[in-house]
Write an enzyme that holds these catalytic residues in place. Structure first.
Site, short mmCIF file in Angstrom:
data_model
loop_
_atom_site.label_atom_id
_atom_site.label_comp_id
_atom_site.label_asym_id
_atom_site.label_seq_id
_atom_site.Cartn_x
_atom_site.Cartn_y
_atom_site.Cartn_z
N TRP A 200 0.86 -1.18 0.00
CA TRP A 200 0.00 0.00 0.00
C TRP A 200 0.90 1.24 0.00
CZ3 TRP A 200 -1.38 3.35 4.42
CH2 TRP A 200 -2.40 4.26 4.10
N TRP A 478 -15.22 3.26 -7.59
CA TRP A 478 -15.54 2.01 -6.89
C TRP A 478 -14.34 1.62 -6.04
CZ3 TRP A 478 -18.65 -2.51 -9.32
CH2 TRP A 478 -18.57 -3.66 -8.53
N ASP A 479 -14.46 1.81 -4.75
CA ASP A 479 -13.34 1.56 -3.84
C ASP A 479 -13.48 0.18 -3.19
OD1 ASP A 479 -11.07 2.11 -2.38
OD2 ASP A 479 -11.81 3.95 -1.49
N CYS A 529 -10.76 1.19 -7.90
CA CYS A 529 -9.90 1.66 -6.80
C CYS A 529 -9.98 0.59 -5.72
CB CYS A 529 -10.43 2.99 -6.28
SG CYS A 529 -9.61 3.60 -4.81
N ASP A 551 -2.90 5.19 -3.29
CA ASP A 551 -3.29 6.25 -2.37
C ASP A 551 -2.14 7.22 -2.16
OD1 ASP A 551 -5.86 5.61 -2.00
OD2 ASP A 551 -5.63 4.65 -0.05
#
Ligand code: DGJ
Length: 744
Positions: A200, A478-479, A529, A551
């Site tokens: 991430w 769309w996460d 997403c 992110d």
């Protein structure tokens, strides 16, 4: 594109590649060649490669009556373990407690000219005349199994797309322990395994390692393709460079758990396999039931890594992503997330939207926090109705305000999740993915909904549909912010399916929701997403033409993320937002110019509090947006090249895009750290320039293609500690954009 020689040799070819396989002595399928185009070839000519003595020492022969024949020294199309080949296989089946040693023999073939796009599952497609598919029927009569292998070739691509369907003709229920999608066998191990890995905030950095005897693998067991590894991988010949040499690529049109495994045997031959990860996968197949694998895509480039990147990008844009997104403009987005986080109301948002519109932006994306009672990330997922404290007149009125400003509207959803604090959870605690254990894992304060249950998908879609209709929505973000643990579905238990089918059924449920939305609202642009780039794969791109890639919006961090991603995916899929400085994820200070110059390559957006900008910054943004609009097609769909060696530690990065006839170029040059006392002039070569042409640089200097190729563009800084007055760029985190236009 497909030629069949002597009813047993199959040659798929176009101007770029040849792919050849054949029916071996034992009636199984042997692989012969995948690489640069061989042109038309006869069976006699191929005989030279086919006739061989099997001499690899220490092998077990296939059967007592097969003479010297052994699978150990043959390349195969769909190998299985345990029948004289000791490498890992692509297919593994058992029935009750008995392991099966499979023997699929050739039955026949058919050719199919159509490859239609249908929304039920992500797969490659082609318009009429662009692709041909060879379907090979195999049967294992002892085990009452039928296996269908598909190989598609495309007129304009080096890609070979593979997939398989298994049918159980027997009466006994069987367990499918493993069924992979793609196999690539190479006769040597002189390759580097390249994969896109990270975490991430630092997704898809390029990693490379030389192959050695033994097995290496990457994959995901998170229920999503993941931040840590990506299904795109490559095998680059040791001598391959950015622009020369042989590089193979592989990808999967799939978004769930996956495995890419490369095994080098004792004869230095390489077997790469890719498909659904076999760990925690086990599919039960009853009489007449079938299992279909996702598609695997193999690519070939004889022109190094840039050649591979171009093959992968073109293939995704023309044969995976809905092609209409090649023609439709990607709107310049303003997203409110890093501008407001959860602290907003209608007035604040409309002020931001108006400011964005004045600067030239085209679509306002309302991010997280507009629904239920969501003032932080601990509540309301699953309650997809507007929070009237923030929008007292309802979402419809807000949408009208945005539309009246001449902006499109986008809205954020996280459809696969539910907060424990939500009406949905209260009503349906059984819809959560959760083991009957007392312990329930939680991530970002939320649970995953059981998308293997069609009722859950339908219920979520009903809520989404209402909002889409009410707001006349043009865009969805769309996460998906947490991965799956303790995978367990009460629904699967109730319908008598094994829990080991959960992960695959979950992702099929995700695809079904995409299908519902795009069937009813075909023009909506869905941006994928997953906490940034946690699901950047061809399965998602089939439905979402672009993805929020990370992110981490810091310009310097994005250099490595973008360079890695563009090795396997198109520029048009990589969504960029100019954010503030110091950056929110890494606290780095960068100039607005550097941030805008990095974000130019791909669909553009902004994500910062634009009401706080000074006039100079506003003018710079306006100018950048104007420039972007003038070159939007080039910057979204242009052919992309890396100009400098790529990796996460490089200090300088240079990207180029050109149009189809290569008459116009945009080049981005980025330098992370300043160097003490550098040479007084440095050049950036552009190896792909046409020597015979002349170009105008930034509307001023005129140079020949030969000069650009052999000498290069002048790098934009001259700084040796004494010539301040001459320098154009100085200090850390600098950039420049060059525009090159052919004038003759
Ligand atoms: C993660 C996304 O990647 C961000 O852009 C933002 O949408 C947040 N989620 C919202 O919760």
């Amino acid at each position: 594109m497909i030629e069949i020689l002597d009813e047993k040799i199959f040659h798929l070819y176009n101007e770029k590649i040849s792919y050849i396989f054949y029916v071996m002595e034992n009636q199984q399928l042997g692989h012969l060649y995948y690489g640069g185009a061989l042109g038309a070839i006869t069976a006699d000519e191929l005989g030279y490669f086919l006739e061989r003595e099997n001499k690899s020492a220490g092998t077990v022969k296939f059967s007592a009556d097969s003479g010297m024949f052994t699978l150990a020294d043959r390349s195969q199309e769909y190998p299985v373990y345990g029948t004289s080949d000791f490498k890992e296989g692509a297919l593994d089946i058992q029935a009750a407690d008995e392991l099966w040693y499979l023997d699929f023999k050739y039955v026949g073939y058919e050719q199919v000219a159509e490859k239609k796009r249908t929304l039920d599952r992500p797969a490659s497609y082609a318009c009429s005349g662009e692709a041909e598919t060879l379907i090979i029927h195999m049967a294992d009569t002892d085990h009452h199994l039928e296996l269908v292998l598909s190989f598609s070739i495309f007129a304009d691509s080096s890609a070979i797309v593979r997939s398989q369907v298994l049918k159980n003709k027997g009466s006994q229920v069987i367990q499918l322990n493993k069924m992979l999608s793609g196999v690539l066998e190479l006769p040597s191990a002189d390759y580097e395994f390249i994969h896109l890995s990270g975490a991430w905030l630092k997704e898809r950095h390029i990693k490379r390692r030389s192959l050695e005897q033994g097995t290496v693998s990457i994959g995901s067991l998170k229920g999503a393709s993941g931040h840590q590894h990506n299904p795109f991988t490559a095998l680059a010949h040791k001598q391959a460079t950015l622009n020369d040499g042989v590089v193979y690529g592989t990808n999967l049109i799939y978004s769930g758990n996956f495995l890419v495994q490369v095994e080098v045997d004792e004869w230095q031959r390489t077997r790469l396999m890719t498909g659904i990860h076999p760990t925690h996968f086990n599919w039960q197949l009853g009489h007449e039931e079938v299992f279909q694998t996702p598609e695997a895509v193999l690519f070939y480039s004889g022109e190094g890594l840039n050649g591979l990147a171009n093959e992968a990008a073109r293939f995704a844009e023309k044969h995976v992503i809905d092609r209409k997104w090649m023609r439709k403009l990607r709107p310049i987005v303003f997203n409110n997330w890093e501008a407001t986080y959860f602290e907003f109301d209608q007035e604040k948002l409309t002020t931001l939207a108006k400011a964005g519109k004045d600067l030239g932006m085209e679509c306002f994306v309302l991010d997280d926090g507009w629904f239920g009672r969501r003032d932080d990330d601990r509540s309301s997922l699953g309650d997809w109705f507007v929070d009237e404290r923030k929008f007292p007149n309802g979402i419809k009125v807000f949408a009208e305000q945005i539309h009246q400003m001449g902006l499109q509207l986008g809205i954020w959803f996280e459809p696969e999740m539910v907060s424990p604090k939500s009406q949905l959870y209260e009503a349906h605690p059984e819809w959560v993915v959760r083991h009957p254990y007392e312990r329930t894992a939680i991530g970002r304060g939320q649970y995953v909904l059981d998308f293997s249950n069609p009722e859950v998908v339908e219920a979520i879609y009903a809520q989404l549909k209402k909002i889409i209709e009410e707001t006349q929505l043009e865009y969805i973000k769309w996460d998906m912010n947490r991965n799956i643990t303790e995978a367990y579905s009460t629904y699967l238990k109730a319908v008598g399916r094994p829990q080991t089918e959960f992960f695959h059924r979950y992702i099929l449920g995700v695809y079904h929701l995409y299908e519902c939305i795009l069937t009813d609202f075909p023009d909506i642009l869905i941006e994928g997403c997953a906490g940034g780039g946690g699901r950047y794969d061809l399965g998602i791109l089939f439905y979402s033409p672009q993805i929020w890639p990370s992110d981490n919006s810091d310009a310097v961090e994005r250099l490595a993320i973008q360079s890695g991603t563009l090795l396997g995916y198109p520029l048009s899929s990589f969504s960029n937002h100019v954010s503030t400085s110091p950056n929110h994820q890494i606290d780095r200070h960068t100039s607005l110019q550097m941030r805008q110059d990095v974000c130019l390559f791909g669909p553009l957006g902004y994500e910062l509090d634009i009401t706080k900008l000074d006039d100079e910054e506003k003018r710079a943004i306006q100018a950048n947006i104007q420039f972007y609009k003038a070159h939007r097609d080039l910057l979204t769909h242009g052919t992309f090249f890396q100009l400098l060696p790529i990796g996460d530690t490089e200090n300088e990065v240079a990207w180029a895009v050109c149009n189809q006839d290569r008459s116009e170029w945009l080049i981005g040059f980025y330098r992370k750290l300043a160097q003490a006392n550098p040479p007084n002039v440095e050049y950036l070569k552009i190896p792909m320039m046409d020597q015979a042409k002349t170009y105008l640089i930034n509307g001023a200097a005129q140079v020949t293609g030969g000069m650009l190729k052999e000498i290069g563009l002048k790098k934009p800084y001259v700084f040796n500690g004494v010539n301040h007055e001459q320098m154009q760029v100085s200090g850390d985190f600098q950039s420049a954009i060059y525009h090159l236009k052919e004038i003759r």
